[in-house]
Scaffold this motif. Structure first.
Motif, PDB file in Angstrom:
ATOM      1  N   GLU A 189      23.970  49.743   0.691  1.00 25.98           N
ATOM      2  CA  GLU A 189      23.842  49.124   2.011  1.00 25.98           C
ATOM      3  C   GLU A 189      22.493  48.474   2.323  1.00 25.98           C
ATOM      4  O   GLU A 189      22.417  47.643   3.227  1.00 25.98           O
ATOM      5  CB  GLU A 189      24.124  50.176   3.090  1.00 25.98           C
ATOM      6  CG  GLU A 189      25.511  50.793   3.028  1.00 25.98           C
ATOM      7  CD  GLU A 189      26.624  49.773   3.273  1.00 25.98           C
ATOM      8  OE1 GLU A 189      26.352  48.720   3.890  1.00 25.98           O
ATOM      9  OE2 GLU A 189      27.746  50.026   2.829  1.00 25.98           O
ATOM     10  N   ALA A 190      21.435  48.838   1.621  1.00 24.35           N
ATOM     11  CA  ALA A 190      20.097  48.416   2.045  1.00 24.35           C
ATOM     12  C   ALA A 190      19.707  47.052   1.503  1.00 24.35           C
ATOM     13  O   ALA A 190      20.031  46.694   0.362  1.00 24.35           O
ATOM     14  CB  ALA A 190      19.064  49.451   1.596  1.00 24.35           C
ATOM     15  N   ASP A 191      18.975  46.310   2.318  1.00 26.25           N
ATOM     16  CA  ASP A 191      18.299  45.095   1.853  1.00 26.25           C
ATOM     17  C   ASP A 191      16.934  45.455   1.271  1.00 26.25           C
ATOM     18  O   ASP A 191      16.431  44.760   0.385  1.00 26.25           O
ATOM     19  CB  ASP A 191      18.116  44.120   3.014  1.00 26.25           C
ATOM     20  CG  ASP A 191      19.427  43.736   3.662  1.00 26.25           C
ATOM     21  OD1 ASP A 191      20.262  43.132   2.979  1.00 26.25           O
ATOM     22  OD2 ASP A 191      19.620  44.077   4.852  1.00 26.25           O
ATOM     23  N   ASN A 209      17.144  53.690 -10.748  1.00 29.92           N
ATOM     24  CA  ASN A 209      18.210  54.419 -10.058  1.00 29.92           C
ATOM     25  C   ASN A 209      18.781  53.606  -8.899  1.00 29.92           C
ATOM     26  O   ASN A 209      19.995  53.591  -8.667  1.00 29.92           O
ATOM     27  CB  ASN A 209      17.675  55.752  -9.533  1.00 29.92           C
ATOM     28  CG  ASN A 209      17.411  56.759 -10.627  1.00 29.92           C
ATOM     29  OD1 ASN A 209      18.015  56.703 -11.698  1.00 29.92           O
ATOM     30  ND2 ASN A 209      16.505  57.696 -10.375  1.00 29.92           N
ATOM     31  N   VAL A 210      17.902  52.942  -8.158  1.00 35.19           N
ATOM     32  CA  VAL A 210      18.354  52.108  -7.039  1.00 35.19           C
ATOM     33  C   VAL A 210      19.196  50.938  -7.557  1.00 35.19           C
ATOM     34  O   VAL A 210      20.264  50.627  -7.013  1.00 35.19           O
ATOM     35  CB  VAL A 210      17.160  51.604  -6.217  1.00 35.19           C
ATOM     36  CG1 VAL A 210      17.619  50.602  -5.157  1.00 35.19           C
ATOM     37  CG2 VAL A 210      16.421  52.760  -5.566  1.00 35.19           C
ATOM     38  N   LYS A 211      18.715  50.291  -8.607  1.00 35.15           N
ATOM     39  CA  LYS A 211      19.456  49.164  -9.172  1.00 35.15           C
ATOM     40  C   LYS A 211      20.824  49.602  -9.700  1.00 35.15           C
ATOM     41  O   LYS A 211      21.831  48.911  -9.509  1.00 35.15           O
ATOM     42  CB  LYS A 211      18.640  48.525 -10.298  1.00 35.15           C
ATOM     43  CG  LYS A 211      17.403  47.776  -9.826  1.00 35.15           C
ATOM     44  CD  LYS A 211      16.652  47.165 -10.996  1.00 35.15           C
ATOM     45  CE  LYS A 211      15.452  46.351 -10.544  1.00 35.15           C
ATOM     46  NZ  LYS A 211      14.700  45.786 -11.703  1.00 35.15           N
ATOM     47  N   ALA A 212      20.861  50.756 -10.368  1.00 36.42           N
ATOM     48  CA  ALA A 212      22.134  51.263 -10.886  1.00 36.42           C
ATOM     49  C   ALA A 212      23.105  51.554  -9.752  1.00 36.42           C
ATOM     50  O   ALA A 212      24.312  51.273  -9.855  1.00 36.42           O
ATOM     51  CB  ALA A 212      21.891  52.523 -11.716  1.00 36.42           C
ATOM     52  N   PRO A 220      26.221  41.990  -5.877  1.00 34.04           N
ATOM     53  CA  PRO A 220      25.717  40.956  -6.786  1.00 34.04           C
ATOM     54  C   PRO A 220      24.202  40.902  -6.824  1.00 34.04           C
ATOM     55  O   PRO A 220      23.612  40.248  -7.671  1.00 34.04           O
ATOM     56  CB  PRO A 220      26.287  39.671  -6.183  1.00 34.04           C
ATOM     57  CG  PRO A 220      26.396  39.965  -4.719  1.00 34.04           C
ATOM     58  CD  PRO A 220      26.757  41.421  -4.630  1.00 34.04           C
ATOM     59  N   ASP A 221      23.555  41.591  -5.865  1.00 30.34           N
ATOM     60  CA  ASP A 221      22.100  41.598  -5.784  1.00 30.34           C
ATOM     61  C   ASP A 221      21.612  43.042  -5.783  1.00 30.34           C
ATOM     62  O   ASP A 221      22.399  43.984  -5.900  1.00 30.34           O
ATOM     63  CB  ASP A 221      21.630  40.889  -4.511  1.00 30.34           C
ATOM     64  CG  ASP A 221      22.127  41.592  -3.243  1.00 30.34           C
ATOM     65  OD1 ASP A 221      23.066  42.421  -3.338  1.00 30.34           O
ATOM     66  OD2 ASP A 221      21.583  41.326  -2.160  1.00 30.34           O
ATOM     67  N   VAL A 222      20.312  43.236  -5.675  1.00 34.47           N
ATOM     68  CA  VAL A 222      19.731  44.575  -5.569  1.00 34.47           C
ATOM     69  C   VAL A 222      18.747  44.580  -4.398  1.00 34.47           C
ATOM     70  O   VAL A 222      18.204  43.528  -4.026  1.00 34.47           O
ATOM     71  CB  VAL A 222      19.004  44.995  -6.866  1.00 34.47           C
ATOM     72  CG1 VAL A 222      19.989  45.097  -8.019  1.00 34.47           C
ATOM     73  CG2 VAL A 222      17.877  44.031  -7.194  1.00 34.47           C
TER      74      VAL A 222
END
Length: 380
Positions: A189-191, A209-212, A220-222
């Motif tokens: 959910e986070a930008d 971990n965040v990217k995964a 489609p983004d991180v």
């Protein structure tokens, strides 16, 4: 990529090292501190949330209406208001600030602190509630037709807001945490994903971990990555380290005197933080005092891993280079808060921010040049 700097929008002059000199909400000091950030190169300031602290939303509106450039990061706990009400409040604040709002959603890592305002959910239940809450707020910000919602934690019917954010399609959402549940919620959910300052190796692991989690959520983004530190700077290394040891001494003195709140204590009498982020900070401090170029952990140990508490110690040049090490990992929002809130914000803005911005500009120029050379080679 551009780099941004986040400071603190405290409502009084108290810190871990010194008691406040006036009321919990000191209107003049709040404006003075925010203005110091705006005038010294900072991009935004955080209005934090505490169960007994002044409400950050009207404080943020007060600052936004008096300053022209400084952006606002507003911390918000989903347990304190219904999402329909919160979404309207945020949209109104974005109107007041003319599009300078980001909202930081706090799930809450401490059952006792959450319980102070009647929140009795478990940690996992709180994360599920936060994800539902963020999705509702996003939909309210962007929906011009009435809609119903039947969820696990919230139910309402035929709702549509009559106030919308200036930012289109919506303001950015910020989120933090260091547990698997936090990565899953924020990754989805986070930008902007917020981390406390840890050694470079461990920060790189958290970024992965965040990217995964973002990939697992089908994004489609991180999220952009933000990392927070407590800078302790001085004209020479020797003076910086003397200042660092004085700072830790002051923190310990205030805690031993019972002048700051502690985590609830276990059977052994030791303070036990529940949240994964604080547990990580304590473990890092127990493993060593100094890491990488300038990271120093005794400030975190002295607070029991309370919040943003690991320091970067050295001259402005040393601290700037340490921040650039994190930038090179992919961190593009650097959060910093000194122990003398006003003076440290001015010094950091004068002496550290310009170095980091100049070096980032050089890196970006070199990256662009390499890209041009690659395209030219392909075209030959």
């Amino acid at each position: 990529m551009p780099v941004e700097f986040l400071g603190i929008a405290a409502t009084n002059d108290g810190s871990e090292t010194t008691p406040r000199s006036g009321a919990a909400f000191d209107k003049e000091y709040t404006l003075r501190l925010a203005r110091a950030h705006e005038e010294h190169g900072w991009d935004r300031v955080l209005f934090a949330y505490g169960s007994g602290s002044p409400d950050p939303t009207p404080a943020a509106a007060y600052i936004a209406s008096r300053l022209d450039r400084l952006q606002v990061l507003l911390a918000h706990r989903p347990n304190v208001s219904y999402p329909t009400f919160a979404a309207k409040t945020f949209a109104t604040l974005d109107q007041i600030s003319e599009g300078r709002l980001t909202v930081h959603f706090i799930t809450g890592g401490n059952d006792h602190e959450q319980g102070r305002e009647g929140d009795t959910l478990t940690k996992d239940e709180r994360y599920a509630r936060t994800r539902e809450y963020i999705r509702i707020v996003k939909k309210i910000w962007t929906s011009h037709e009435p809609f119903d919602h039947e969820g696990e934690h919230y139910r309402f019917h035929d709702f549509v807001s009559d106030v919308f954010p200036v930012q289109q399609p919506r303001p950015k959402v910020s989120f933090g945490g260091s547990s698997p549940a936090a990565y899953a919620a924020g990754g989805a959910e986070a930008d902007i994903y917020c981390l406390w300052g840890e050694p470079l190796e461990k920060t790189a692991e958290q970024i992965e971990n965040v990217k995964a989690a973002a990939r697992a959520a089908g994004r489609p983004d991180v999220p952009r990555i933000q990392v927070a530190f407590r800078p302790i700077i001085a004209p020479t290394e020797e003076l910086a380290w003397e200042k660092a040891h004085r700072t830790v001494g002051a923190i310990r003195e205030r805690r031993e005197a019972g002048l700051v709140r502690h985590h609830r204590r276990g059977a052994t009498g030791a303070a036990i933080p529940q949240n994964a982020g604080s547990q990580r900070l304590i473990a890092i401090a127990e493993a060593g005092e100094r890491y990488d170029r300038a990271l120093w952990t005794p400030t975190a140990a002295a607070t029991g891993g309370a919040g943003n508490s690991n320091a970067l110690v050295g001259t402005p040049e040393t601290v700037a280079q340490a921040l650039l090490d994190y930038y090179d990992l992919g961190v593009d929002i650097l959060s910093a808060r000194g122990y003398d809130l006003l003076d440290d914000a001015i010094d950091f803005g004068r002496y550290v921010i310009p170095i980091v911005r100049e070096e980032v500009a050089k890196r970006d120029a070199e990256r662009a040049a390499r890209g041009t050379q690659t395209l030219a080679a392909v075209g030959e």
